[in-house]
Design an enzyme around this catalytic site. Structure first.
Site, PDB file in Angstrom:
ATOM      1  N   ALA A   1       0.786  -1.258  -0.054  1.00 16.74           N
ATOM      2  CA  ALA A   1       0.039   0.090  -0.062  1.00 16.74           C
ATOM      3  C   ALA A   1       0.940   1.171   0.098  1.00 16.74           C
ATOM      4  CB  ALA A   1      -0.894   0.009   1.115  1.00 16.74           C
TER       5      ALA A   1
ATOM      6  N   GLU B   1       3.508  -8.178 -14.034  1.00 17.61           N
ATOM      7  CA  GLU B   1       2.279  -8.905 -14.785  1.00 17.61           C
ATOM      8  C   GLU B   1       2.775  -9.789 -15.948  1.00 17.61           C
ATOM      9  OE1 GLU B   1      -2.124  -8.529 -14.514  1.00 17.61           O
ATOM     10  OE2 GLU B   1      -1.449  -7.773 -16.413  1.00 17.61           O
TER      11      GLU B   1
HETATM   12  C1  UD2 Z   1      -2.760  -4.805 -12.922  1.00 17.59           C
HETATM   13  C2  UD2 Z   1      -2.687  -6.116 -11.978  1.00 17.59           C
HETATM   14  C3  UD2 Z   1      -1.537  -5.679 -11.010  1.00 17.59           C
HETATM   15  C4  UD2 Z   1      -0.240  -5.475 -11.758  1.00 17.59           C
HETATM   16  C5  UD2 Z   1      -0.220  -4.388 -12.813  1.00 17.59           C
HETATM   17  C6  UD2 Z   1       0.869  -4.327 -13.506  1.00 17.59           C
HETATM   18  C7  UD2 Z   1      -4.593  -7.737 -11.712  1.00 17.59           C
HETATM   19  C8  UD2 Z   1      -6.126  -7.262 -11.154  1.00 17.59           C
HETATM   20  N1  UD2 Z   1      -3.979  -6.297 -11.424  1.00 17.59           N
HETATM   21  O1  UD2 Z   1      -3.530  -3.852 -12.240  1.00 17.59           O
HETATM   22  O2  UD2 Z   1      -1.553  -6.905 -10.151  1.00 17.59           O
HETATM   23  O3  UD2 Z   1       0.206  -6.481 -12.095  1.00 17.59           O
HETATM   24  O4  UD2 Z   1      -1.514  -4.598 -13.612  1.00 17.59           O
HETATM   25  O5  UD2 Z   1       1.605  -3.335 -13.002  1.00 17.59           O
HETATM   26  O6  UD2 Z   1      -4.189  -8.417 -12.371  1.00 17.59           O
HETATM   27  N2  UD2 Z   1       0.597  -0.319  -5.886  1.00 17.59           N
HETATM   28  C9  UD2 Z   1       0.836   0.745  -4.803  1.00 17.59           C
HETATM   29  N3  UD2 Z   1       0.997   2.041  -5.082  1.00 17.59           N
HETATM   30  C10 UD2 Z   1       0.943   2.450  -6.372  1.00 17.59           C
HETATM   31  C11 UD2 Z   1       0.806   1.769  -7.532  1.00 17.59           C
HETATM   32  C12 UD2 Z   1       0.585   0.338  -7.088  1.00 17.59           C
HETATM   33  O7  UD2 Z   1       0.608   0.334  -3.585  1.00 17.59           O
HETATM   34  O8  UD2 Z   1       1.107   3.865  -6.501  1.00 17.59           O
HETATM   35  C13 UD2 Z   1       0.355  -1.553  -5.535  1.00 17.59           C
HETATM   36  C14 UD2 Z   1      -0.989  -1.900  -4.893  1.00 17.59           C
HETATM   37  O9  UD2 Z   1      -0.867  -3.067  -3.809  1.00 17.59           O
HETATM   38  C15 UD2 Z   1      -1.594  -2.368  -6.163  1.00 17.59           C
HETATM   39  C16 UD2 Z   1      -0.667  -2.984  -7.022  1.00 17.59           C
HETATM   40  O10 UD2 Z   1       0.580  -2.394  -6.566  1.00 17.59           O
HETATM   41  O11 UD2 Z   1      -2.836  -3.268  -5.678  1.00 17.59           O
HETATM   42  C17 UD2 Z   1      -0.875  -3.026  -8.619  1.00 17.59           C
HETATM   43  O12 UD2 Z   1      -0.968  -1.898  -8.863  1.00 17.59           O
HETATM   44  P1  UD2 Z   1      -2.387  -1.458  -9.771  1.00 17.59           P
HETATM   45  O13 UD2 Z   1      -3.410  -1.736  -8.914  1.00 17.59           O
HETATM   46  O14 UD2 Z   1      -2.345   0.055  -9.908  1.00 17.59           O
HETATM   47  O15 UD2 Z   1      -2.384  -2.082 -10.886  1.00 17.59           O
HETATM   48  P2  UD2 Z   1      -3.461  -2.363 -12.277  1.00 17.59           P
HETATM   49  O16 UD2 Z   1      -4.880  -1.958 -11.459  1.00 17.59           O
HETATM   50  O17 UD2 Z   1      -3.090  -1.911 -13.415  1.00 17.59           O
END
Ligand code: UD2
Length: 297
Positions: free
Chosen positions: A65, A246
């Protein structure tokens, strides 16, 4: 550290007789390499808990987080306490740059939370992809003899229903809700051969979500280390895979097949309509305002 566990079932436990036909006709419940794909109605919790409860296992669970993502912690943790591995020992390892903003959530018996102060980047991609190296370090430096299994879960998500020991395996991946059922050419794999995450159009089994990785410590260590090294090689070549870690995870799972696959019940998306094969949503991404939540576009 032992790699596989004996499936000891306690004598005198009564359960339903297994059926000789498939319990689900609408979805595949095994892969081509005969790994189970976990769907509702494919397992009997009495049998599963009979096997795993007596093993006294601990499930380490990493949650990141960073930056504004701390706002997701309360719902994540509260819902996890209601649904995730209830009745098992769970140790959350919470990585954050805002330890003061970690909400106070009452944890059930046998469950604990350790906060690990971590620097945040002003690029969201960095925050997401750095997780591989941190999981690797955590397993190598802190978890030996402290946990049996590990899960890494995205924090911008919530539990809605049971997620238990049926999800345990040596190496566990989850089928991405949006790309489940589409043809492999459409998978958002990294397609540039210059990247270590490259997968050619004619290869690929499934598209796995980066939000859920699990398994035995040694298997997840190998995965995290490999992905971290591939990410570093890409960085040295000034290339970043289309979906960061990913993309590397998908490459890894293509050549190191997971031993258990979780259906999209274990990684849904609150924005997505539920098709009939989705009998339950266990864990789902919450709707977020990307422009507002992320440090950069
Ligand atoms: C996708 C993937 C994610 C990750 C990303 C590629 C799914 C549903 N989600 O989601 O797992 O592989 O693509 O980079 O498969 N985080 C922070 N602070 C930040 C940014 C990220 O804490 O500023 C952490 C947090 O735990 C978050 C995770 O990294 O849940 C993944 O980031 P995201 O949710 O922004 O990624 P998303 O939705 O593009």
């Amino acid at each position: 550290q032992h790699v596989s566990m004996d499936l000891i079932f306690p004598a005198g436990t009564s359960c339903k007789q297994p059926s000789v036909s498939n319990s689900r006709a609408d979805v595949a419940t095994t892969t081509q390499w005969l790994a189970p794909i976990v769907w509702e109605e494919t397992f009997d919790l009495t049998v599963i808990d009979g096997i795993y409860k007596q093993q006294n296992i601990t499930v380490a669970t990493t949650v990141f987080a960073l930056g504004k993502y701390v706002r997701f912690l309360k719902d994540f943790l509260e819902s996890a306490e209601q649904h995730f591995m209830v009745g098992y020992r769970v140790h959350y390892y919470l990585f954050t740059d805002h330890p003061d903003k970690v909400p106070v959530v009452t944890l059930g018996e046998g469950r604990q939370l350790t906060v690990i102060k971590t620097a945040s980047s002003n690029r969201w991609q960095e925050n997401s992809l750095r997780r591989m190296g941190m999981i690797e370090k955590l397993i190598e430096e802190k978890l030996r003899n402290k946990a049996d299994y590990i899960f890494s879960l995205d924090v911008d998500s919530k539990f809605y229903a049971h997620w238990g020991a049926e999800s345990l395996g040596d190496l566990v991946g989850v089928l991405h809700a949006w790309l489940f059922g589409t043809s492999r050419e459409q998978f958002t794999y990294e397609r540039r051969p210059e990247s270590q995450a490259f997968i050619p159009l004619e290869e690929g089994d499934y598209y796995y979500g980066g939000a859920v990785i699990g398994g035995r410590l040694d298997k997840v260590l190998k995965l995290a280390k490999t992905c971290r090294m591939q990410l570093e090689a890409d960085r040295a070549n000034q290339i970043e895979a289309v979906w960061q870690e990913e993309s590397h995870l998908n490459k890894y799972f293509l050549y190191n097949k997971p031993t258990k696959l979780l259906s999209p019940e274990y990684l849904w998306d609150d924005r997505k309509e539920k098709p009939t094969f989705m009998k339950v949503v266990r864990f789902s991404q919450v709707v977020k305002n990307y422009a507002e939540i992320r440090p950069n576009p």
